[in-house]
Design a protein around this motif. Sequence first.
Motif, mmCIF file in Angstrom:
data_model
loop_
_atom_site.group_PDB
_atom_site.id
_atom_site.type_symbol
_atom_site.label_atom_id
_atom_site.label_comp_id
_atom_site.label_asym_id
_atom_site.label_seq_id
_atom_site.Cartn_x
_atom_site.Cartn_y
_atom_site.Cartn_z
ATOM 1 N N ILE A 70 1.137 -1.913 -0.504
ATOM 2 C CA ILE A 70 -0.174 -0.206 -0.140
ATOM 3 C C ILE A 70 1.086 1.099 0.342
ATOM 4 C CG2 ILE A 70 -1.852 1.197 1.802
ATOM 5 C CD1 ILE A 70 -2.966 -1.158 2.341
ATOM 6 N N TYR A 74 0.909 4.362 -2.780
ATOM 7 C CA TYR A 74 0.635 5.508 -2.818
ATOM 8 C C TYR A 74 1.882 6.538 -2.718
ATOM 9 C CZ TYR A 74 -3.342 4.613 1.074
ATOM 10 O OH TYR A 74 -4.789 4.648 0.834
ATOM 11 N N ARG A 81 -3.836 9.106 -1.682
ATOM 12 C CA ARG A 81 -4.204 9.256 -0.378
ATOM 13 C C ARG A 81 -5.473 9.820 0.551
ATOM 14 N NH1 ARG A 81 -1.964 6.935 4.565
ATOM 15 N NH2 ARG A 81 -0.086 6.381 2.908
ATOM 16 N N ILE A 90 -15.728 1.699 13.613
ATOM 17 C CA ILE A 90 -15.519 0.486 14.568
ATOM 18 C C ILE A 90 -13.854 0.212 14.218
ATOM 19 C CG2 ILE A 90 -17.475 -0.388 12.586
ATOM 20 C CD1 ILE A 90 -15.005 -2.194 11.820
ATOM 21 N N HIS A 92 -9.843 0.067 15.860
ATOM 22 C CA HIS A 92 -10.254 0.523 18.033
ATOM 23 C C HIS A 92 -8.963 1.777 18.197
ATOM 24 C CE1 HIS A 92 -6.657 -0.595 17.199
ATOM 25 N NE2 HIS A 92 -6.284 -0.595 17.842
ATOM 26 N N ALA B 37 -11.557 -4.633 15.551
ATOM 27 C CA ALA B 37 -11.526 -4.099 14.413
ATOM 28 C C ALA B 37 -9.991 -2.837 14.056
ATOM 29 C CB ALA B 37 -12.169 -3.256 13.531
ATOM 30 N N ILE B 38 -9.352 -3.625 13.230
ATOM 31 C CA ILE B 38 -7.728 -2.726 13.059
ATOM 32 C C ILE B 38 -7.544 -1.050 11.960
ATOM 33 C CG2 ILE B 38 -5.360 -2.238 13.192
ATOM 34 C CD1 ILE B 38 -6.047 -5.348 15.006
ATOM 35 N N GLU B 39 -7.419 -0.515 12.628
ATOM 36 C CA GLU B 39 -7.239 -0.104 11.306
ATOM 37 C C GLU B 39 -5.311 0.923 11.612
ATOM 38 O OE1 GLU B 39 -11.063 2.641 10.641
ATOM 39 O OE2 GLU B 39 -10.466 3.117 9.321
ATOM 40 N N GLU B 40 -5.092 1.197 10.508
ATOM 41 C CA GLU B 40 -4.147 1.723 10.575
ATOM 42 C C GLU B 40 -3.808 2.864 9.451
ATOM 43 O OE1 GLU B 40 -0.595 -1.399 9.650
ATOM 44 O OE2 GLU B 40 -0.718 -2.265 11.312
ATOM 45 N N GLN B 41 -3.330 3.925 9.575
ATOM 46 C CA GLN B 41 -3.026 5.126 8.888
ATOM 47 C C GLN B 41 -2.460 4.887 7.833
ATOM 48 O OE1 GLN B 41 -1.400 8.841 9.784
ATOM 49 N NE2 GLN B 41 -2.179 9.706 8.189
ATOM 50 N N ALA B 42 -1.323 3.357 7.852
ATOM 51 C CA ALA B 42 -0.516 2.684 6.707
ATOM 52 C C ALA B 42 -0.975 2.438 5.662
ATOM 53 C CB ALA B 42 0.769 2.700 7.269
ATOM 54 N N THR B 43 -2.157 1.850 6.417
ATOM 55 C CA THR B 43 -2.991 0.473 5.074
ATOM 56 C C THR B 43 -4.344 0.570 4.568
ATOM 57 O OG1 THR B 43 -3.649 -0.307 6.571
ATOM 58 C CG2 THR B 43 -1.399 -1.186 6.120
ATOM 59 N N SER B 44 -5.329 2.084 5.733
ATOM 60 C CA SER B 44 -5.777 2.916 5.183
ATOM 61 C C SER B 44 -6.282 2.724 4.124
ATOM 62 C CB SER B 44 -6.221 4.512 5.611
ATOM 63 O OG SER B 44 -7.838 4.895 5.426
ATOM 64 N N PRO B 45 -7.476 2.161 3.260
ATOM 65 C CA PRO B 45 -8.732 2.231 3.799
ATOM 66 C C PRO B 45 -8.717 0.796 4.226
ATOM 67 C CG PRO B 45 -9.252 1.462 1.546
ATOM 68 C CD PRO B 45 -7.732 2.009 1.552
ATOM 69 N N VAL B 46 -8.180 -0.154 4.330
ATOM 70 C CA VAL B 46 -7.831 -1.047 5.211
ATOM 71 C C VAL B 46 -8.432 -1.705 6.091
ATOM 72 C CG1 VAL B 46 -7.326 -3.823 5.336
ATOM 73 C CG2 VAL B 46 -6.235 -2.496 3.037
ATOM 74 N N ILE B 47 -9.394 -2.587 6.205
ATOM 75 C CA ILE B 47 -9.535 -2.670 8.174
ATOM 76 C C ILE B 47 -9.220 -4.371 8.268
ATOM 77 C CG2 ILE B 47 -11.722 -3.354 9.917
ATOM 78 C CD1 ILE B 47 -12.774 -0.550 8.590
ATOM 79 N N PHE B 48 -8.243 -4.465 9.252
ATOM 80 C CA PHE B 48 -8.095 -5.903 9.563
ATOM 81 C C PHE B 48 -9.440 -6.538 10.305
ATOM 82 C CE2 PHE B 48 -4.445 -3.313 8.219
ATOM 83 C CZ PHE B 48 -3.603 -4.899 7.333
ATOM 84 N N LEU B 49 -10.121 -7.257 10.557
ATOM 85 C CA LEU B 49 -10.446 -8.176 11.516
ATOM 86 C C LEU B 49 -9.481 -9.475 12.189
ATOM 87 C CD1 LEU B 49 -14.028 -8.496 9.923
ATOM 88 C CD2 LEU B 49 -12.983 -6.588 11.505
#
Lengths: 93, 154
Positions: A70, A74, A81, A90, A92, B37-49
């Motif tokens: 990713i 970018y 981005r 949702i 965390h 649910a985990i979101e990281e800025q580096a991999t946005s818009p991916v949401i890890f479960l």
Amino acid sequence: MLVIRRKSGESILIGSDVEVQIIEVTPSRVKIGITAPSEVLILRKEIQLAQQENLAAARGVSVEGIRAAISRIYRSTPGLRSKNPQASPISHS
Amino acid sequence: MPQLATANFGDIDYREESVLEFPEGLPAFEQERRFVAIEEQATSPVIFLQSLARADLAFITLPALLVEPGYRPALSAEDLQALGLAAERQPEQGAEVLCLAIITISEGRPPTANLMAPVVVNLRTRRALQAIQSEAGYSHQHPLGAVFPEEVCS
């Protein structure tokens, strides 16, 4: 694949202990009844597809690989981005 | 704040109220009832479960509307009831529910999104399930080309 024409109310037999009966036919769907021993697993196919796809998805998770890929995307597409939506409701953190 | 050891993210902190509850688990993972649910800025818009019970179990997801603009799953009455939603109408995406497509990344083929079986989250209660679409014609292996270029595979 064996193809058989049947009308509402008619049945087919599979092996000695499975019966599939056509209960009702409408233009968009068919209602069928299945009589089988309790040890025979009966599943809508899309549930099996969902199981298989979940197993495949769980095998392929490499967060490091995704981070690297990713960030390459970018870097190679400036401005991408900023088009991303805000953090979803949702997460965390 | 509870801590969780994970295979992919190391030790993470999470808030109890951010846990997604899957009362029935997911197909093939029926025992996995709780994910964060985990979101990281580096991999946005991916949401890890990330599973709370299994450190090595995580899914990659994307908001289904990003994968397929206009995506409209038809939730069955049973699924709506299980989510604690009104059965007489479809919930509003983004306001009442969030639909996530699980991404499959396998060697030798481009990544795909499972639009046939979206993860649907009730945003108010955080109850969730995988809502299998029997009739809408959505694929369980929807090509991700435009959203997620092929190099993610490499």
